[in-house]
Scaffold this motif. Structure first.
Motif, mmCIF file in Angstrom:
data_model
loop_
_atom_site.group_PDB
_atom_site.id
_atom_site.type_symbol
_atom_site.label_atom_id
_atom_site.label_comp_id
_atom_site.label_asym_id
_atom_site.label_seq_id
_atom_site.Cartn_x
_atom_site.Cartn_y
_atom_site.Cartn_z
ATOM 1 N N GLU A 40 39.253 40.037 36.655
ATOM 2 C CA GLU A 40 40.342 40.347 35.774
ATOM 3 C C GLU A 40 40.176 39.523 34.604
ATOM 4 N N LEU A 41 40.397 38.320 34.485
ATOM 5 C CA LEU A 41 40.277 37.412 33.569
ATOM 6 C C LEU A 41 39.046 37.685 32.507
ATOM 7 N N LEU A 42 37.681 37.875 33.325
ATOM 8 C CA LEU A 42 36.593 38.069 32.439
ATOM 9 C C LEU A 42 36.449 39.417 31.871
ATOM 10 N N TYR A 43 37.081 40.312 32.599
ATOM 11 C CA TYR A 43 37.187 41.926 32.269
ATOM 12 C C TYR A 43 37.820 41.976 30.758
ATOM 13 N N ASP A 44 39.105 41.219 31.164
ATOM 14 C CA ASP A 44 40.125 41.126 29.999
ATOM 15 C C ASP A 44 39.536 40.622 28.719
ATOM 16 N N ALA A 45 38.928 39.631 28.777
ATOM 17 C CA ALA A 45 38.371 39.022 27.776
ATOM 18 C C ALA A 45 37.223 39.955 26.818
ATOM 19 N N SER A 46 36.617 41.021 27.268
ATOM 20 C CA SER A 46 36.243 41.996 26.600
ATOM 21 C C SER A 46 34.820 41.344 25.967
ATOM 22 N N HIS A 99 29.818 26.048 27.457
ATOM 23 C CA HIS A 99 30.973 26.852 26.994
ATOM 24 C C HIS A 99 31.779 27.341 27.882
ATOM 25 N N GLY A 100 31.057 28.106 28.882
ATOM 26 C CA GLY A 100 31.869 28.832 29.818
ATOM 27 C C GLY A 100 31.014 30.142 30.625
ATOM 28 N N PHE A 101 31.931 31.125 30.601
ATOM 29 C CA PHE A 101 31.237 32.455 31.118
ATOM 30 C C PHE A 101 31.560 33.730 30.792
ATOM 31 N N ARG A 102 30.875 34.759 30.500
ATOM 32 C CA ARG A 102 31.117 35.837 30.131
ATOM 33 C C ARG A 102 30.661 37.202 30.755
ATOM 34 N N LEU A 103 31.736 38.118 30.812
ATOM 35 C CA LEU A 103 31.165 39.241 31.717
ATOM 36 C C LEU A 103 30.308 40.301 30.763
ATOM 37 N N PHE A 104 29.012 40.659 31.301
ATOM 38 C CA PHE A 104 28.243 41.362 30.382
ATOM 39 C C PHE A 104 28.054 42.775 31.166
ATOM 40 N N THR A 105 28.751 43.737 30.261
ATOM 41 C CA THR A 105 28.755 45.143 30.937
ATOM 42 C C THR A 105 28.098 45.888 29.925
ATOM 43 N N PRO A 106 26.789 46.161 29.695
ATOM 44 C CA PRO A 106 26.128 46.871 28.718
ATOM 45 C C PRO A 106 26.536 48.232 28.636
#
Length: 106
Positions: A40-46, A99-106
């Motif tokens: 949810e945290l990664l998803y909300d970070a868009s 830096h951290g992590f990012r959600l990748f959803t093409p």
């Protein structure tokens, strides 16, 4: 001809039911509360990079210190494995070194 169906999102989550879908398939069993909170945290970070500090604050708010990089890496690894169970080729969580992590959803 029939109109094109809207593209099914690669990753979908329902915050009220805590359900997650990958390519339209529901993830079962559901994610653990900690895994869901991380997703949810990664998803909300868009697509924005989420730092390890932000992850600690969101997942372990009561921990002032002592949350190790290994603990964060372990929860990231488990979440990656769960998402990969429905789509082994998708790399949803990208590590951004230093830096951290990012959600990748093409």
């Amino acid at each position: 001809t029939a109109p094109l169906a809207p593209e099914e999102p690669l990753l979908k989550l329902d915050k009220s039911t805590r359900k997650v879908w990958v390519k339209g398939k529901e993830l079962t069993p559901p994610l653990s509360p900690l895994q869901f909170r991380l997703l949810e945290l990664l998803y909300d970070a868009s697509g924005r990079v989420v730092s390890r500090e932000e992850i600690i604050k969101a997942l372990w708010p009561e921990a002032r210190e002592g949350v190790t990089d290994q603990a964060i890496d372990a929860i990231i690894h488990r979440l990656r494995e769960r998402l990969a169970s429905l789509d082994p080729n998708a790399k949803f969580i990208e590590t951004v070194r230093g830096h951290g992590f990012r959600l990748f959803t093409p």
